[in-house]
Design an enzyme around this catalytic site. Structure first.
Site, mmCIF file in Angstrom:
data_model
loop_
_atom_site.group_PDB
_atom_site.id
_atom_site.type_symbol
_atom_site.label_atom_id
_atom_site.label_comp_id
_atom_site.label_asym_id
_atom_site.label_seq_id
_atom_site.Cartn_x
_atom_site.Cartn_y
_atom_site.Cartn_z
ATOM 1 N N LYS A 151 0.845 -1.196 0.000
ATOM 2 C CA LYS A 151 0.000 0.000 0.000
ATOM 3 C C LYS A 151 0.880 1.246 0.000
ATOM 4 O O LYS A 151 1.466 1.618 0.999
ATOM 5 C CB LYS A 151 -0.911 0.031 1.234
ATOM 6 C CG LYS A 151 -2.001 1.076 1.058
ATOM 7 C CD LYS A 151 -2.517 1.667 2.339
ATOM 8 C CE LYS A 151 -1.824 2.903 2.780
ATOM 9 N NZ LYS A 151 -1.847 4.063 1.873
ATOM 10 N N GLU A 226 9.430 1.207 10.954
ATOM 11 C CA GLU A 226 10.470 2.203 10.655
ATOM 12 C C GLU A 226 9.799 3.553 10.780
ATOM 13 O O GLU A 226 9.014 3.937 9.911
ATOM 14 C CB GLU A 226 11.001 2.004 9.223
ATOM 15 C CG GLU A 226 11.656 0.652 8.972
ATOM 16 C CD GLU A 226 13.007 0.512 9.639
ATOM 17 O OE1 GLU A 226 13.527 1.510 10.160
ATOM 18 O OE2 GLU A 226 13.532 -0.608 9.662
ATOM 19 N N CYS A 260 13.483 10.706 7.019
ATOM 20 C CA CYS A 260 13.486 10.232 8.400
ATOM 21 C C CYS A 260 14.881 10.286 9.008
ATOM 22 O O CYS A 260 15.031 10.359 10.213
ATOM 23 C CB CYS A 260 12.931 8.823 8.462
ATOM 24 S SG CYS A 260 13.766 7.718 7.335
ATOM 25 N N GLU A 350 10.055 16.087 15.393
ATOM 26 C CA GLU A 350 10.411 15.923 13.980
ATOM 27 C C GLU A 350 9.656 16.957 13.147
ATOM 28 O O GLU A 350 8.430 16.994 13.164
ATOM 29 C CB GLU A 350 10.023 14.509 13.530
ATOM 30 C CG GLU A 350 10.453 14.217 12.106
ATOM 31 C CD GLU A 350 10.045 12.821 11.636
ATOM 32 O OE1 GLU A 350 8.886 12.413 11.882
ATOM 33 O OE2 GLU A 350 10.883 12.137 11.024
HETATM 34 P P1 NAD Z 1 2.184 8.344 7.824
HETATM 35 O O1 NAD Z 1 2.454 7.585 9.057
HETATM 36 O O2 NAD Z 1 1.157 9.396 7.850
HETATM 37 O O3 NAD Z 1 1.794 7.361 6.618
HETATM 38 C C1 NAD Z 1 2.579 6.257 6.271
HETATM 39 C C2 NAD Z 1 1.716 5.231 5.579
HETATM 40 O O4 NAD Z 1 0.759 4.735 6.516
HETATM 41 C C3 NAD Z 1 0.912 5.777 4.391
HETATM 42 O O5 NAD Z 1 0.853 4.799 3.381
HETATM 43 C C4 NAD Z 1 -0.463 6.002 5.011
HETATM 44 O O6 NAD Z 1 -1.501 5.920 4.065
HETATM 45 C C5 NAD Z 1 -0.544 4.836 5.982
HETATM 46 N N1 NAD Z 1 -1.497 5.040 7.071
HETATM 47 C C6 NAD Z 1 -1.951 6.206 7.592
HETATM 48 N N2 NAD Z 1 -2.860 5.957 8.563
HETATM 49 C C7 NAD Z 1 -2.968 4.622 8.671
HETATM 50 C C8 NAD Z 1 -3.724 3.754 9.492
HETATM 51 N N3 NAD Z 1 -4.566 4.204 10.415
HETATM 52 N N4 NAD Z 1 -3.578 2.428 9.333
HETATM 53 C C9 NAD Z 1 -2.713 1.944 8.423
HETATM 54 N N5 NAD Z 1 -1.989 2.706 7.591
HETATM 55 C C10 NAD Z 1 -2.094 4.030 7.722
HETATM 56 O O7 NAD Z 1 3.609 8.926 7.367
HETATM 57 P P2 NAD Z 1 3.931 9.867 6.142
HETATM 58 O O8 NAD Z 1 3.436 11.230 6.469
HETATM 59 O O9 NAD Z 1 3.534 9.223 4.866
HETATM 60 O O10 NAD Z 1 5.537 9.823 6.183
HETATM 61 C C11 NAD Z 1 6.266 10.622 7.038
HETATM 62 C C12 NAD Z 1 6.719 9.867 8.277
HETATM 63 O O11 NAD Z 1 7.390 8.668 7.900
HETATM 64 C C13 NAD Z 1 7.753 10.643 9.068
HETATM 65 O O12 NAD Z 1 7.464 10.545 10.440
HETATM 66 C C14 NAD Z 1 9.058 9.947 8.763
HETATM 67 O O13 NAD Z 1 10.056 10.098 9.729
HETATM 68 C C15 NAD Z 1 8.630 8.545 8.606
HETATM 69 N N6 NAD Z 1 9.602 7.801 7.814
HETATM 70 C C16 NAD Z 1 10.382 6.862 8.434
HETATM 71 C C17 NAD Z 1 11.336 6.166 7.717
HETATM 72 C C18 NAD Z 1 12.209 5.123 8.368
HETATM 73 O O14 NAD Z 1 12.755 4.307 7.657
HETATM 74 N N7 NAD Z 1 12.348 5.119 9.671
HETATM 75 C C19 NAD Z 1 11.489 6.414 6.363
HETATM 76 C C20 NAD Z 1 10.681 7.363 5.757
HETATM 77 C C21 NAD Z 1 9.724 8.041 6.498
#
Ligand code: NAD
Length: 447
Positions: A151, A226, A260, A350
């Site tokens: 997804k 992650e 991240c 962050e």
């Molecule tokens: P997010 O958590 O809002 O979304 C991530 C994914 O989860 C998306 O596909 C979203 O549709 C899905 N999602 C959202 N709500 C959900 C739910 N209730 N149930 C299941 N899935 C759900 O994050 P974002 O805004 O897309 O990305 C930014 C965040 O990701 C930042 O905090 C960043 O640090 C983190 N990030 C971490 C890494 C790592 O490897 N540690 C890498 C990249 C980004």
């Protein structure tokens, strides 16, 4: 659902958002494909992953353009990311027949372990590195013999859809790789709770990571998380200050700070603080911000208008430096340097945008205390010419990925992941294979 180019706000595509029914259908397809996929001979599975890697190489420019337009990231960076995607599939093609069990000396027979695939795995990825992060999960998941439902984030689904087509073209059987485009709260949530999904590989915010853990409890699903970060870039006075300052902007402003691993807390020893701040401002001023499709561009826009508002809310008062950003259409925000104290919001939370906090420290013990004063522990850097000090710090900082006199974080062959609220489990390298398999122990009596 309309997919936008964040640099121009123009629509790139209109897609239908999947619901629970479509998600269930994808899980059912993956489930049907699993027995045959796990039975594919290791050398054949390796050959198919190798072929996918080659197809990514052959479509390098096309994939980089899709990613650049959909995320607003500079094309030079997108090219580097697609190159890494191919390397990741090459790595896991090689890993297929190198992830094996043991024989264990016991009485009365032969004891052996096997690495078994989990079944159907759900992969949920964010919008900042859509293709790259998908490959980090797909590579080990497929190499271990799982089938997947991927997804992508709502804002950036385009490269994942193209990758799924290339997987089919590579000869990976239908049903092994499924992509479902839709909302996290609908498709993501259903994957988390679905009884036929054995594991969730999640990358995203710490907040949604908490929901993943809670939702997975109902079916005792395996999870790899992650999550966010607030990493420290620790610069001692005895470091090569010019090199540290020249590379520090890239370590925060790469992908417009939506990274991240961003080293967004720049900790500088007080005796070198003024000199370093001057060098850092100069280096940041030199960054080229503008059209992501221009080969020389180093920073593009943010992902959305809503995200720009969040980023802006972190900057109060007059910053140390604020760069230029295009005006008009597009979700632009300038590279910004802010002087801060460790407890300030900007030094703690962050931002996920091009805003760095510059914080002075007194000595090694103070640097360590500030570096560890965070809920997160994802990446970080140490800059010093004193090797023993570098290693003392490297061992003592609570973070999953650390570089000495460098800001690099990810390579296909080395483990990547967080401490503390940055998550758990490791991606990349052979460590990721452990996260997509179960260890089975078999005892064969010789009596
Ligand atoms: P997010 O958590 O809002 O979304 C991530 C994914 O989860 C998306 O596909 C979203 O549709 C899905 N999602 C959202 N709500 C959900 C739910 N209730 N149930 C299941 N899935 C759900 O994050 P974002 O805004 O897309 O990305 C930014 C965040 O990701 C930042 O905090 C960043 O640090 C983190 N990030 C971490 C890494 C790592 O490897 N540690 C890498 C990249 C980004």
């Amino acid at each position: 659902m309309i997919v936008l180019n964040p640099a121009t706000e123009e629509p790139l595509a209109e897609l239908e958002s999947a619901g629970v029914e479509e998600t269930d259908a994808a899980v059912a397809r993956a489930r049907r494909a699993f027995p045959a996929w796990r039975a594919v001979a290791p050398t054949d599975r390796a050959r198919l992953l190798r072929r996918l890697a080659t197809l990514v190489e052959e479509h390098h420019e096309e994939l980089a353009r899709i990613e650049s337009r959909n995320v607003g990231k500079p094309i030079s960076g997108a090219r580097g990311e697609v190159a890494m995607v191919a390397q990741v599939f090459h790595f896991y093609a090689g890993a297929v027949d190198k992830h094996y069990g043991e024989t264990i000396p016991v009485a009365g027979g032969v004891d052996m372990t096997f690495r078994e695939p989990l079944g159907v795995v759900g992969l949920i990825v964010p919008w900042n590195f859509p293709l790259n992060i998908s490959s980090w999960k797909l590579g080990p998941a497929l190499a271990c013999g799982n089938t997947v439902v991927l997804k992508p984030a709502e804002l950036t689904p385009l490269s994942a859809l193209r990758l799924a087509e290339l997987a089919l073209e590579a000869g990976i059987p239908e049903g092994v790789v499924n992509v479902v485009v839709g909302k996290g709260s609908v498709v993501g949530q259903r994957l988390i709770e679905h009884p036929d999904v054995a594991k969730i590989g999640f990358t995203g915010s710490t907040e949604v990571g908490q929901q993943v853990m809670r939702g997975a409890a109902g079916t005792i699903k395996r999870v790899t998380l992650e999550l966010g970060g607030k990493s420290a870039n620790v610069v001692f006075a005895d470091a090569d200050l010019e090199r540290a300052a020249a590379t520090a902007p890239y370590a925060v402003f790469d992908n417009a700070g939506q990274d991240c691993c961003a080293r967004s807390r720049i900790l500088v020893e007080r005796s070198a603080y003024d000199r370093f701040a001057e060098l850092l401002v100069d280096a940041t001023r030199g960054m080229k911000v503008g059209d992501p499709e221009d080969d020389d561009t180093e920073m593009g826009p943010l992902i959305s208008a809503a995200h720009r508002e969040t980023v802006a809310s972190f900057v109060e008062g007059e910053p140390l430096f604020r760069g230029e950003a295009p005006s008009g259409r597009g979700f632009w925000y300038p590279a910004t340097l802010v002087e801060a104290a460790p407890g300030d919001r900007i030094a703690r939370d962050e931002v996920f945008g091009p805003v760095a906090a510059l914080i002075p420290f007194e000595d090694e013990a103070d640097a360590l205390r500030i570096a560890n004063e965070s809920l997160y522990g994802l990446s970080g850097s140490i800059w010093t010419r004193d090797g023993a000090k570098a290693l003392r710090m490297a061992r003592a900082i609570d973070t999953g990925v650390l570089s000495i006199n460098s800001n690099s974080s990810v390579r296909p062959s080395t483990p990547f992941g967080g401490f503390k609220q940055s998550g758990f489990g490791r991606e990349l390298g052979m460590h990721a294979m452990d996260g997509y398999s179960e260890v089975k122990n078999v005892f064969y009596s010789t009596e």
